[in-house]
Design an enzyme around this catalytic site. Sequence first.
Site, PDB file in Angstrom:
ATOM      1  N   ALA A 247     -48.882  -4.689   5.822  1.00 43.63           N
ATOM      2  CA  ALA A 247     -48.631  -5.885   6.625  1.00 43.63           C
ATOM      3  C   ALA A 247     -49.367  -5.779   7.961  1.00 43.63           C
ATOM      4  O   ALA A 247     -50.562  -6.058   8.043  1.00 43.63           O
ATOM      5  CB  ALA A 247     -47.127  -6.059   6.815  1.00 43.63           C
ATOM      6  N   ARG A 248     -48.674  -5.334   8.996  1.00 44.98           N
ATOM      7  CA  ARG A 248     -49.256  -5.128  10.314  1.00 44.98           C
ATOM      8  C   ARG A 248     -48.626  -3.889  10.936  1.00 44.98           C
ATOM      9  O   ARG A 248     -47.437  -3.631  10.764  1.00 44.98           O
ATOM     10  CB  ARG A 248     -49.041  -6.345  11.229  1.00 44.98           C
ATOM     11  CG  ARG A 248     -49.869  -7.574  10.866  1.00 44.98           C
ATOM     12  CD  ARG A 248     -51.359  -7.319  11.079  1.00 44.98           C
ATOM     13  NE  ARG A 248     -52.192  -8.488  10.807  1.00 44.98           N
ATOM     14  CZ  ARG A 248     -52.735  -8.763   9.649  1.00 44.98           C
ATOM     15  NH1 ARG A 248     -52.517  -7.949   8.611  1.00 44.98           N
ATOM     16  NH2 ARG A 248     -53.494  -9.827   9.495  1.00 44.98           N
TER      17      ARG A 248
ATOM     18  N   ASP B   2     -51.908   1.308   5.362  1.00 39.66           N
ATOM     19  CA  ASP B   2     -53.212   0.657   5.474  1.00 39.66           C
ATOM     20  C   ASP B   2     -53.388   0.071   6.862  1.00 39.66           C
ATOM     21  O   ASP B   2     -54.504  -0.249   7.263  1.00 39.66           O
ATOM     22  CB  ASP B   2     -53.363  -0.450   4.421  1.00 39.66           C
ATOM     23  CG  ASP B   2     -54.761  -1.041   4.421  1.00 39.66           C
ATOM     24  OD1 ASP B   2     -55.720  -0.254   4.279  1.00 39.66           O
ATOM     25  OD2 ASP B   2     -54.897  -2.269   4.573  1.00 39.66           O
TER      26      ASP B   2
ATOM     27  N   GLU C 265     -54.255   0.653  16.302  1.00 39.18           N
ATOM     28  CA  GLU C 265     -55.298   0.487  15.297  1.00 39.18           C
ATOM     29  C   GLU C 265     -56.587   0.065  15.989  1.00 39.18           C
ATOM     30  O   GLU C 265     -56.559  -0.909  16.757  1.00 39.18           O
ATOM     31  CB  GLU C 265     -54.871  -0.571  14.282  1.00 39.18           C
ATOM     32  CG  GLU C 265     -55.784  -0.701  13.081  1.00 39.18           C
ATOM     33  CD  GLU C 265     -55.261  -1.693  12.047  1.00 39.18           C
ATOM     34  OE1 GLU C 265     -56.024  -2.610  11.687  1.00 39.18           O
ATOM     35  OE2 GLU C 265     -54.096  -1.558  11.630  1.00 39.18           O
TER      36      GLU C 265
ATOM     37  N   HIS D  27     -57.250  -0.167   7.226  1.00 37.25           N
ATOM     38  CA  HIS D  27     -57.031  -1.610   7.070  1.00 37.25           C
ATOM     39  C   HIS D  27     -57.971  -2.149   5.981  1.00 37.25           C
ATOM     40  O   HIS D  27     -58.662  -3.149   6.154  1.00 37.25           O
ATOM     41  CB  HIS D  27     -57.262  -2.338   8.390  1.00 37.25           C
ATOM     42  CG  HIS D  27     -56.468  -3.610   8.505  1.00 37.25           C
ATOM     43  ND1 HIS D  27     -55.900  -4.033   9.680  1.00 37.25           N
ATOM     44  CD2 HIS D  27     -56.131  -4.545   7.581  1.00 37.25           C
ATOM     45  CE1 HIS D  27     -55.268  -5.180   9.495  1.00 37.25           C
ATOM     46  NE2 HIS D  27     -55.399  -5.508   8.224  1.00 37.25           N
TER      47      HIS D  27
END
Length: 315
Positions: free
Chosen positions: A232-233, A257, A262, A281
Site C-alpha cells: 500500500a503505502r 514493497d 522511501e 516500490h
Amino acid sequence: MSDPDVLVLRQTIHGSDASDLAASLRERLPDRDVALARTPAEERELIATARVAVGLDIDEELLAAAEELELFACVFAGTGHLPRDALAGRGVAVTNASGVHKPNIAEYVLGSMITHARQWPRAQRQKAEREWRTYETTEVYGSTVAVVGLGAIGQAILDRLEPFDVEAVGVRYSPEKGGPADAVYGFDEFHEAVADAEYVVLACPLTETTRGLVDADALKTMRADAVLVNIARGPIVDTDALVSSLRNSRIRGAALDVTDPEPLPEDHPLWGLGNVTITPHNAGHTPHYYDRVAEILAGNLDRLDGGAELENQVI
C-alpha cells in the site's frame, strides 16, 4: 497537426514511454485519430482541439489551452496530484487507472506469502554459504489471511487465494458492502480483523484513517507467527515499531514493497533483518501496464459517445 480524438501526453512508466501507450491505443482504436505529443510545443498545439487527453498529469496552463477537452484519462490510480477543481470547473471528466495493477500486485502478494512460508530467503543465505542444513517451513494453504482494503487490488488478492483454501478476512471503510471474504470488518475493528491472521496484507489507500494504522499496539495484537505484507503505502506502518517487533520476534516477518522513509536509506535497520524481504516500490511493475490503460480508455470512448457512465470516473 490534426484534430485528434485522443492525445497522448509525454510520460514514462515502468520503463515504457508514451509511444508505447499510443501504439496500444491505435491497435484498439483503428478508426480514431490518436496523436502523440513529443514536445511541450506539440502538447500545447494538439490539446487545443483534442477531445480526450491521456497522461500522468495535466497542469492548469495546459488545461487552459484545451478548448475541446471532454475527458482526461489519468494513467495513475491516484488523482490527488491533478488540478481537480480546475478540471471540474471546465466540465472535463476525469478517469483513473484503477484495476490495472490487479494481476501483477496480486502475484507479488502471493509470492511474498509463499516466500516467507517456505523460508526462501534463508535458503538463499544457506546456498550462498554452501550450507546443507534442513529447517522448518509452513504452508499458506489453510491459513488465515487478513486483507486490509477491498478495492480492486484487495479483491484480486482474495480471488487468487481461493485455491489455497484460506480463511479470508477483509477490512474496508463500508463493511456492510461485504466482499469476497469469510468476514468483513470496518477500520474501527482492525484489531479484531488481524488478531488471528497468519498473514496481514495492506492494500488500502493512505488516508488520515490508515496513517499509522499498524502501530506498536496493532503489532502486539498480531500473532507471533504473523507476516505483514505491505503493498500500500509506507506511512500506514509505524516503521520504528515494526523494526522493534521484528527484532524481538513479536511477529514472524514482513514483506515490504513500500517503506517509510522511501527510498529506504542504505543504513536503515530494516535492511539487516533476515526475516524481512524488501523491494523498491516495484510490485506494480508490469510490461502490460499500458495495454490495460488502453483497454479502459478504448471502452470509455464508446461510453463517451453514447453518453453512458464512464469506467473509473472520479470527476
